[in-house]
Design an enzyme around this catalytic site. Structure first.
Site, PDB file in Angstrom:
ATOM      1  N   THR A 125       6.455   3.467   0.335  1.00 44.52           N
ATOM      2  CA  THR A 125       6.499   3.870  -1.580  1.00 44.52           C
ATOM      3  C   THR A 125       6.975   5.532  -1.444  1.00 44.52           C
ATOM      4  O   THR A 125       7.893   6.054  -1.665  1.00 44.52           O
ATOM      5  CB  THR A 125       5.859   3.924  -2.502  1.00 44.52           C
ATOM      6  OG1 THR A 125       4.338   3.732  -1.045  1.00 44.52           O
ATOM      7  CG2 THR A 125       5.200   2.231  -2.486  1.00 44.52           C
ATOM      8  N   LYS A 159       3.077  10.352   6.885  1.00 41.74           N
ATOM      9  CA  LYS A 159       2.836   8.397   6.634  1.00 41.74           C
ATOM     10  C   LYS A 159       2.057   8.837   7.301  1.00 41.74           C
ATOM     11  O   LYS A 159       1.782   9.116   8.302  1.00 41.74           O
ATOM     12  CB  LYS A 159       3.625   7.895   6.656  1.00 41.74           C
ATOM     13  CG  LYS A 159       4.504   7.670   7.932  1.00 41.74           C
ATOM     14  CD  LYS A 159       5.809   6.857   7.842  1.00 41.74           C
ATOM     15  CE  LYS A 159       6.730   7.281   7.355  1.00 41.74           C
ATOM     16  NZ  LYS A 159       7.045   6.127   6.186  1.00 41.74           N
ATOM     17  N   ARG A 160       0.711   7.354   7.376  1.00 41.32           N
ATOM     18  CA  ARG A 160      -0.021   7.283   8.100  1.00 41.32           C
ATOM     19  C   ARG A 160       0.369   7.044   9.202  1.00 41.32           C
ATOM     20  O   ARG A 160       2.142   6.600   9.706  1.00 41.32           O
ATOM     21  CB  ARG A 160      -0.750   6.011   8.241  1.00 41.32           C
ATOM     22  CG  ARG A 160      -1.812   5.735   6.876  1.00 41.32           C
ATOM     23  CD  ARG A 160      -2.931   7.435   6.875  1.00 41.32           C
ATOM     24  NE  ARG A 160      -4.139   5.665   8.196  1.00 41.32           N
ATOM     25  CZ  ARG A 160      -4.692   5.917   7.461  1.00 41.32           C
ATOM     26  NH1 ARG A 160      -5.702   6.092   6.494  1.00 41.32           N
ATOM     27  NH2 ARG A 160      -5.561   5.317   8.406  1.00 41.32           N
ATOM     28  N   LYS A 208       9.510   8.610  -3.597  1.00 38.45           N
ATOM     29  CA  LYS A 208       9.140   9.803  -3.647  1.00 38.45           C
ATOM     30  C   LYS A 208       9.618  10.997  -2.761  1.00 38.45           C
ATOM     31  O   LYS A 208      10.425  12.065  -4.434  1.00 38.45           O
ATOM     32  CB  LYS A 208       7.813   9.845  -3.144  1.00 38.45           C
ATOM     33  CG  LYS A 208       6.580   8.525  -3.716  1.00 38.45           C
ATOM     34  CD  LYS A 208       5.153   9.420  -3.135  1.00 38.45           C
ATOM     35  CE  LYS A 208       4.031   8.045  -3.769  1.00 38.45           C
ATOM     36  NZ  LYS A 208       3.605   7.643  -2.453  1.00 38.45           N
ATOM     37  N   LYS A 217       5.784   2.622  12.906  1.00 40.67           N
ATOM     38  CA  LYS A 217       6.286   3.516  11.634  1.00 40.67           C
ATOM     39  C   LYS A 217       7.011   3.935  12.973  1.00 40.67           C
ATOM     40  O   LYS A 217       8.448   4.920  12.191  1.00 40.67           O
ATOM     41  CB  LYS A 217       4.889   4.241  11.057  1.00 40.67           C
ATOM     42  CG  LYS A 217       4.516   2.907   9.791  1.00 40.67           C
ATOM     43  CD  LYS A 217       3.113   4.141   8.998  1.00 40.67           C
ATOM     44  CE  LYS A 217       2.548   3.343   8.106  1.00 40.67           C
ATOM     45  NZ  LYS A 217       3.612   2.738   7.628  1.00 40.67           N
ATOM     46  N   HIS A 266       0.706  -7.845   1.416  1.00 37.67           N
ATOM     47  CA  HIS A 266       1.475  -5.861   0.949  1.00 37.67           C
ATOM     48  C   HIS A 266       1.666  -5.906   3.334  1.00 37.67           C
ATOM     49  O   HIS A 266       2.462  -4.759   3.300  1.00 37.67           O
ATOM     50  CB  HIS A 266       0.501  -4.891   1.404  1.00 37.67           C
ATOM     51  CG  HIS A 266       0.309  -4.976   0.160  1.00 37.67           C
ATOM     52  ND1 HIS A 266       0.824  -3.683  -0.478  1.00 37.67           N
ATOM     53  CD2 HIS A 266      -0.910  -5.517  -0.442  1.00 37.67           C
ATOM     54  CE1 HIS A 266      -0.327  -4.035  -1.921  1.00 37.67           C
ATOM     55  NE2 HIS A 266      -0.889  -4.511  -2.326  1.00 37.67           N
TER      56      HIS A 266
HETATM   57  C1  F55 Z   1      -6.129  -0.931   4.538  1.00 36.18           C
HETATM   58  C2  F55 Z   1      -6.652  -1.635   4.968  1.00 36.18           C
HETATM   59  C3  F55 Z   1      -6.642  -2.703   5.599  1.00 36.18           C
HETATM   60 CL1  F55 Z   1      -8.077  -3.485   6.434  1.00 36.18          CL
HETATM   61  C4  F55 Z   1      -5.759  -3.338   5.707  1.00 36.18           C
HETATM   62  C5  F55 Z   1      -4.505  -2.934   5.345  1.00 36.18           C
HETATM   63  C6  F55 Z   1      -4.262  -1.476   4.553  1.00 36.18           C
HETATM   64  C7  F55 Z   1      -3.813   0.008   3.539  1.00 36.18           C
HETATM   65  O1  F55 Z   1      -3.727   0.717   3.899  1.00 36.18           O
HETATM   66  N1  F55 Z   1      -2.015  -0.855   4.010  1.00 36.18           N
HETATM   67  C8  F55 Z   1      -1.384  -0.529   3.356  1.00 36.18           C
HETATM   68  O2  F55 Z   1      -0.882   0.809   3.247  1.00 36.18           O
HETATM   69  N2  F55 Z   1       0.252  -1.002   3.393  1.00 36.18           N
HETATM   70  C9  F55 Z   1       1.046  -0.649   2.787  1.00 36.18           C
HETATM   71  O3  F55 Z   1       1.161  -0.980   0.828  1.00 36.18           O
HETATM   72  C10 F55 Z   1       2.141  -0.705   0.509  1.00 36.18           C
HETATM   73  C11 F55 Z   1       2.017  -0.978  -0.913  1.00 36.18           C
HETATM   74  O4  F55 Z   1       2.608  -1.932  -0.871  1.00 36.18           O
HETATM   75  C12 F55 Z   1       3.365  -0.762   1.303  1.00 36.18           C
HETATM   76  O5  F55 Z   1       4.748  -0.037   0.707  1.00 36.18           O
HETATM   77  C13 F55 Z   1       3.525  -0.180   2.973  1.00 36.18           C
HETATM   78  O6  F55 Z   1       5.299  -0.994   3.357  1.00 36.18           O
HETATM   79  C14 F55 Z   1       2.587  -1.124   2.741  1.00 36.18           C
HETATM   80  O7  F55 Z   1       2.266  -0.991   4.695  1.00 36.18           O
END
Ligand code: F55
Length: 833
Positions: free
Chosen positions: A678, A567-568, A682, A573, A374
């Protein structure tokens, strides 16, 4: 195995088998029954919480019947199952979803009204199940919805955190974290106190020989923690299939207390042991895209992985098949590297416990696992210090070393003499201290590796995993572009739009085959349709405006252009670029004469998102947004022309109000950094347009919906490296408009300038890693185009309808079918009534 009722007694069971309600009368009867018996209350003592409890119990009863049937038929049919291993499931609320999936929301609405309640007031009593950080966790939740809706035999496995992602409060413009204790009443989980697994930690490994003289490793000593299963039913939409999400909770082994210590009067130490065990599943780590190497996190990972694998293997063994058939019965998908120890654990079970030969075991392992990546951000790639593993999981570390040895021998054969290749791809990084590279282990232990959007999948193959493509060939790597479930993100979040679409697309079929949305293009010129479309968007904006008024006390004009970025909070971002752009707009408005101002398009700039508690820069960004808001929102010159809103505590249930209310949403990551995104899907699905960079799924959204229906800007991912190089080694002149923004901040217009110094020097002094200055001009220009386009409402509505009509590709159903076909090799199993 579990005891079953003998044949002659089964008729009695069948006669009394529970029949769930079908109509309003039956629903009301169930609600009253639950209020009066389950809750031991009455009509004189029934508040909204009690009505929520009774309503959810009524629907829960309905789900259980289908759930039991599903589990029985999946077991009986002996079909291959998918196991989705994810440390995060960002489920949100369950009741609304359950009502819609069984097609009885209208019935419940009428029933609740008859009993004296408004359904919205009841639905909103539920706590979000917020067991995730952001996109990765929500993707897992969408996948469960699609797996069930498409009748795939599938289980999710995760952790039952006592505390989900923290709740965010904004106090004096700063984020404050509040613990999320969500379990005070949770009707959606079923504790399975009879389904437990003992999980071992620490200890040491003894080499020995078995009865046949074979060398074996025995992992002994250490401590044991018990995993207890909690099951959550996952209903599919318009199908009886109800899958299972199994969440593990940690508990001290040997019951409530360690009796020996307790009886010896050693109460404190016995309670301490218990608490230490329960700590494992106590709290979700709140970092997204950052890995921090904490021992408790590693314990969480192994605890969850070991319990899940024990469970999966136990289920497989009941089928009495040979081990070689394991991969024909079981597909395990790793959601990022967090569950990578599952690869090692399965190898350990097969070799140490079941006595298979290494090579035979390894073939089974690699044919079983698939790994989804991811992120390409280096700080997010998981690595664990060898010392930590040595101590916590000594046998697993040995197995990792062996996996690495055999892997490197294979590489050596293919690339003789290439010492640097061996160093680069080694699972063990020869650093100080030595580290285990979890992504490499996941690749070596899986048969497929996928990225989550085309650009991202290309990037992993050409950058971070390039060597592995050379070693294994390109077929091991693939793309599965993310999707979202149209049930929650259209039908549930935007019922009026869903109904309008259904009226034009020949019913609700688009909810199970989203490509049916394309029928909407025929109605592009239908006046009444367009009018209703626009009215629905307006009503959704009114709804969000009310939420803003009631939570923040700020009045926003629903006729203004709603510009949303939720978003976070993360530098990649680029919420900082957004707020700099807002400041630029503010300064531009301030310079205008009152007459000129009157001609401007009113805007509401809406932000929302949590910062990881330890991410200082992200917290500075939140503070700047709030500081700008308090100046701009109280400036009499500006009035309705610009409002800046920071929505507190962005989560799934708030997203359901926010996504339908955008005119434009922002997906503006530095090109090449956002794996997919994502929420972009939406927002467009709900009839909003996008301003975005050529990054992640934005690229595919552009291809599907047409480049006239999206606002793209900024540098491309192939140029990022050179630009960064130029910042560091060339002269780095920052954009002149951005410089004006910085000067205004430094004047103190938005509060103590020192507070925002780091945000400015990241661009001016520290190489502008995220290319804010490089993209600023085209960002501002593109916002000008957005305003211009929005002024022509006819054209705007056409763009929105066209975009929605072409969004069919972005259903998580399409995505799950791709996984099933190209990675899991599983077929749907429709459940018979
Ligand atoms: C959470 C914990 C760790 Cl240790 C590392 C990453 C995350 C996390 O929340 N990652 C995350 O949300 N990644 C996102 O995944 C989405 C689904 O595939 C993507 O759309 C997005 O681009 C990506 O940042």
């Amino acid at each position: 195995g579990a005891a079953s009722i003998p044949e002659p007694q089964r008729a009695a069971w069948q006669k009394h088998t529970v029949k769930s309600f079908e109509d309003q009368d039956g629903f009301e009867r169930e609600v009253v029954r639950h209020v009066e018996t389950t809750l031991a209350r009455s009509l004189f003592n029934c508040d909204e919480k009690a009505a929520y409890a009774a309503t959810s119990l009524a629907f829960r009863d309905r789900l259980i019947t289908d759930w039991n049937k599903t589990q029985q038929q999946q077991t009986y049919s002996d079909a291959k199952r998918v196991y989705y291993l994810s440390l995060e499931f960002l489920m949100g609320r369950a009741l609304d979803n359950a009502m819609l999936n069984v097609g009885l929301k209208d019935t419940a609405k009428a029933g609740l009204a008859d009993l004296g309640f408004r359904i919205e007031d009841i639905i909103t009593q539920e706590n979000d199940a917020a067991l995730g950080n952001g996109g990765l966790g929500r993707l897992a939740a969408c996948f469960l919805d699609s797996l069930a809706s498409l009748n795939y035999p599938a289980w999710g496995y995760g952790l039952r955190y006592r505390y989900g992602i923290f709740k965010q409060e904004i106090i004096d413009g700063y984020q404050v974290e509040v613990p999320d204790y969500w379990l005070d009443f949770n009707p959606w989980e079923f504790p399975r106190h009879d389904v437990t697994v003992d999980i071992q930690f620490y200890g040491n490994v003894r080499k020995s020989t078995d009865a046949n003289g074979k060398n074996v490793s025995v992992w002994e000593g250490g401590e044991v923690v018990q995993a207890v299963a909690y099951d959550v039913p996952i209903p599919g939409y318009a199908t009886p299939t109800t899958n299972n999400l199994r969440l593990w909770s940690s508990k001290a082994s040997g019951g409530e207390f360690d009796f020996q210590k307790f009886n010896n009067g050693d109460y404190e130490s016995s309670v301490a042991d218990q608490q230490r065990a329960e700590t494992i599943s106590a709290v979700l780590y709140p970092n997204d895209n950052l890995e921090r190497g904490k021992e408790l996190r590693l314990k969480q990972q192994y605890f969850w992985v070991a319990a899940s694998l024990y469970d999966i293997v136990r289920r497989f063994k009941k089928s009495r098949r040979g081990w070689s058939e394991f991969p024909e019965q079981v597909a395990i998908q790793l959601n990022d590297t967090h569950p990578t120890l599952a690869i090692v654990e399965l190898q350990r079970i097969l070799v140490d416990v079941e006595g298979l030969e290494w090579d035979q075991a390894w073939t089974i392992v690699t044919n079983t696992f698939g790994y989804t990546n991811h992120t390409v951000l280096p700080e997010a790639l998981e690595k664990w210090p060898v010392g930590l593993l040595q101590n916590l999981l000594p046998r697993h570390l040995q197995i990792i070393f062996d996996i690495n040895l055999f892997f490197l021998q294979q590489v050596e054969k293919k690339f003789p003499e290439d010492r640097d290749m061996l160093r680069r791809v080694s699972i063990v990084e020869e650093s100080q201290p030595k580290m285990i590279r979890m992504a490499y282990l996941a690749i070596v232990g899986s048969h497929k590796v996928n990225g989550v959007a085309e650009l991202h999948s290309d990037l992993i193959q050409t950058t971070i995993f390039k060597d592995f493509v050379a070693i294994y060939g390109p077929d091991k790597f693939t793309n599965v572009t993310n999707g979202v479930t149209p049930r929650r993100w259209l039908h549930q979040a935007n019922p009026r739009l869903s109904e309008l679409i259904a009226s034009k697309c020949g019913g609700n079929g688009f909810l199970t085959d989203l490509t049916n949305l394309n029928k909407l293009e025929q109605f592009l010129d239908d006046k009444d349709f367009r009018k209703e479309w626009a009215e629905i968007k307006y009503a959704n904006k009114v709804r969000l405006a009310k939420h803003i008024k009631s939570t923040l006390g700020v009045t926003v004009n629903p006729a203004a252009l709603f510009d949303i970025q939720v978003k976070r909070i993360h530098e990649y971002k680029r919420q900082q670029m957004n707020i700099f752009g807002v400041i630029h707009r503010y300064l531009t408005l301030k310079k205008m004469s009152p007459e000129e101002r009157k001609k401007q398009l009113p805007r509401v700039s809406i932000f929302g998102g949590k910062a990881a508690p330890g991410y200082w820069m992200a917290k500075q960004i939140i503070h700047l947004i709030n500081s700008v808001g308090s100046v701009v929102n109280n400036d009499a010159d500006i009035g309705d022309l610009l409002k800046v809103i920071f929505l507190e505590d962005y989560n799934v249930s708030k997203a359901e109000i926010i996504c339908p209310a955008s005119d434009i949403s922002e997906h503006i990551s530095t090109a090449g950094t956002e794996a997919s995104g994502t929420s972009n899907m939406k927002f467009v699905l709900n009839g909003g347009l996008i301003i975005g960079t050529c990054d992640g799924a934005n690229i595919e959204i552009t291809r599907e919906t047409g480049e006239n229906n999206i606002f793209l800007f900024g540098n491309l991912s192939e140029d990022v490296e050179d630009l960064r190089h130029a910042h560091t080694y060339g002269s780095h002149a920052i954009d002149s408009d951005l410089d004006i923004v910085f000067q205004e901040i430094e004047k103190g217009t938005f509060g103590t300038p020192h507070d925002f110094g780091a945000l400015i020097s990241a661009v001016r002094q520290h190489g502008d890693y995220y290319l804010v200055s490089d993209d600023f001009h085209s960002y501002i220009e593109t916002h000008r185009l957005v305003d211009e386009s929005y002024r022509n409402q006819d054209e705007w509505v056409s763009k929105c309808i066209t975009a929605v009509a072409r969004m069919g590709f972005f259903s998580s159903d399409r995505c799950i079918n791709e996984y099933a076909e190209s990675i899991w090799n599983v077929e749907p199993l429709p459940i018979k009534e």
